[in-house]
Design an enzyme around this catalytic site. Structure first.
Site, PDB file in Angstrom:
ATOM      1  N   ASN A 119      -7.379  -2.103  14.240  1.00 24.09           N
ATOM      2  CA  ASN A 119      -8.934  -2.412  13.873  1.00 24.09           C
ATOM      3  C   ASN A 119      -8.848  -3.597  13.111  1.00 24.09           C
ATOM      4  O   ASN A 119     -10.035  -3.768  12.451  1.00 24.09           O
ATOM      5  CB  ASN A 119      -9.267  -1.183  13.091  1.00 24.09           C
ATOM      6  CG  ASN A 119      -8.683  -0.736  11.907  1.00 24.09           C
ATOM      7  OD1 ASN A 119      -7.864  -1.444  11.699  1.00 24.09           O
ATOM      8  ND2 ASN A 119      -9.088   0.286  11.063  1.00 24.09           N
ATOM      9  N   ASP A 155       0.978  -1.264  -0.185  1.00 24.91           N
ATOM     10  CA  ASP A 155      -0.023  -0.160   0.127  1.00 24.91           C
ATOM     11  C   ASP A 155       0.896   1.202   0.092  1.00 24.91           C
ATOM     12  O   ASP A 155       2.186   1.224   0.246  1.00 24.91           O
ATOM     13  CB  ASP A 155      -1.031  -0.094   1.253  1.00 24.91           C
ATOM     14  CG  ASP A 155      -0.014  -0.455   2.492  1.00 24.91           C
ATOM     15  OD1 ASP A 155       1.035  -0.095   2.504  1.00 24.91           O
ATOM     16  OD2 ASP A 155      -0.939  -0.819   3.512  1.00 24.91           O
ATOM     17  N   GLU A 189      -9.740  -1.650   4.916  1.00 24.35           N
ATOM     18  CA  GLU A 189     -10.236  -1.138   6.339  1.00 24.35           C
ATOM     19  C   GLU A 189     -11.706  -2.177   6.513  1.00 24.35           C
ATOM     20  O   GLU A 189     -12.078  -2.744   5.457  1.00 24.35           O
ATOM     21  CB  GLU A 189     -10.719  -0.031   6.369  1.00 24.35           C
ATOM     22  CG  GLU A 189      -9.553   1.008   6.246  1.00 24.35           C
ATOM     23  CD  GLU A 189      -8.604   1.333   7.511  1.00 24.35           C
ATOM     24  OE1 GLU A 189      -8.673   0.385   8.399  1.00 24.35           O
ATOM     25  OE2 GLU A 189      -7.982   2.238   7.504  1.00 24.35           O
ATOM     26  N   HIS A 209      -7.679  -4.308  10.223  1.00 24.97           N
ATOM     27  CA  HIS A 209      -7.105  -4.261   8.838  1.00 24.97           C
ATOM     28  C   HIS A 209      -5.868  -4.942   8.353  1.00 24.97           C
ATOM     29  O   HIS A 209      -4.959  -5.218   9.223  1.00 24.97           O
ATOM     30  CB  HIS A 209      -7.088  -2.567   8.357  1.00 24.97           C
ATOM     31  CG  HIS A 209      -5.850  -1.728   8.761  1.00 24.97           C
ATOM     32  ND1 HIS A 209      -5.681  -0.525   8.993  1.00 24.97           N
ATOM     33  CD2 HIS A 209      -4.638  -2.384   9.099  1.00 24.97           C
ATOM     34  CE1 HIS A 209      -4.524  -0.260   9.277  1.00 24.97           C
ATOM     35  NE2 HIS A 209      -3.706  -1.327   9.460  1.00 24.97           N
TER      36      HIS A 209
HETATM   37  P1  PGA Z   1       2.531  -1.673  12.326  1.00 25.88           P
HETATM   38  O1  PGA Z   1       1.351  -1.426  11.133  1.00 25.88           O
HETATM   39  O2  PGA Z   1       3.347  -2.628  11.886  1.00 25.88           O
HETATM   40  O3  PGA Z   1       3.163  -0.228  12.375  1.00 25.88           O
HETATM   41  O4  PGA Z   1       1.831  -1.838  13.721  1.00 25.88           O
HETATM   42  C1  PGA Z   1       0.738  -2.680  11.014  1.00 25.88           C
HETATM   43  C2  PGA Z   1      -0.683  -2.254  10.351  1.00 25.88           C
HETATM   44  O5  PGA Z   1      -1.155  -1.230  10.479  1.00 25.88           O
HETATM   45  O6  PGA Z   1      -1.250  -3.006   9.408  1.00 25.88           O
END
Ligand code: PGA
Length: 260
Positions: A145, A77, A152, A147
């Site tokens: 959350n 992404d 999302e 995702h």
């Molecule tokens: P993070 O993000 O590795 O910074 O916790 C993971 C995500 O949001 O998919």
């Protein structure tokens, strides 16, 4: 229970002592796909979860123990409007942790996710990945959350690469990255449909803050409320957790391993 769920092999879950052990096992997956497949397509994930693994990968490359010219790469992404070289972009983050990926970018072996919200460009990116044979190994983090990438909650699962409106939780978690500038409102992301197309999925999560999302992924209902629960419909997924991230999860499947 949906038919796909009955058929799919549950994700293998390994609970390990430290994030470094998780990074080591994630790197082992990369080595394995490099040995088994000719020029595999590896899709990297960003976020704090993968910094240790990416640094370890760079060290392996520099030491001559891993040849990145044997793989092709992409990622999950990108923030809208953030070009690969720009601070804040996912490609910039990947390159900061693993500069050898920038070498791949320079020679066209690393395909950056488009940073413009242009549907035609997204479809071209998807097509290009298919032409390269599809993703052999997909690394994944999980949001608080639930995702996956920036797919999302409550977004339908038939989406491939799409333009995502970022949720409040996602934007809150990205605030430090952009401060003092505001966090972008949108991103371009692989969707659940894209992710499930990967041949091998490896999701990593650390820390207590991820424990509720990990529980929802592994024990909750399979559906759009928790995009990461899609892993339970895949059949070749590995989940690597530290003890804190696994602290709210109740292991049931025979393939699960809490011995770490
Ligand atoms: P993070 O993000 O590795 O910074 O916790 C993971 C995500 O949001 O998919």
């Amino acid at each position: 229970m949906p038919v796909e769920l009955q058929k799919a092999r549950a994700p293998e879950v390994r609970v390990l002592r430290t994030p470094d052990e998780v990074a080591e096992q994630a790197l082992a997956e990369l080595r394995r796909v490099g040995e088994r497949t000719d020029r595999p397509l590896v899709s990297f994930a960003t976020g704090g979860t993968f910094t240790a693994m990416l640094r370890a990968l760079h060290a392996e490359v520099v030491a001559g123990r891993f040849a990145l010219d044997r793989v092709q790469a992409t990622h999950l992404d990108e923030y809208e409007g953030y070009a690969p070289q720009q601070r804040g972009s996912m490609v910039h983050e990947l390159g900061a942790a693993c500069p050898s990926l920038l070498g791949m970018l320079a020679r066209g072996a690393f395909l950056p996710v488009p940073h413009r919200a242009d549907e035609a460009e997204l479809r071209r990116h998807e097509l290009r990945l298919q032409q390269l044979g599809g993703v052999d190994l997909q690394f994944l983090g999980i949001g608080r959350n639930g995702h996956l990438a920036f797919h999302e909650p409550m977004v339908p699962w038939d989406r491939g690469y799409h333009i995502a409106e970022l949720s409040t939780v996602t934007r809150d978690d990205a605030r430090a990255r952009f401060a003092p500038d505001p966090v972008p409102l949108r991103a371009i992301t692989a969707g659940v449909a894209t992710i499930l197309g990967g041949r091998r999925l490896v999701l990593c999560a650390f820390g207590r803050g991820k424990a509720p999302a990990v529980r929802a992924m592994l024990d909750g209902e399979v559906g759009p409320a928790c995009p990461a629960s899609a892993l339970r419909t895949h059949g070749n997924a590995l989940v690597l957790l530290d003890r804190e991230a696994a602290s709210l999860w109740t292991p049931r499947a025979a393939s699960s391993d809490r011995s770490g």
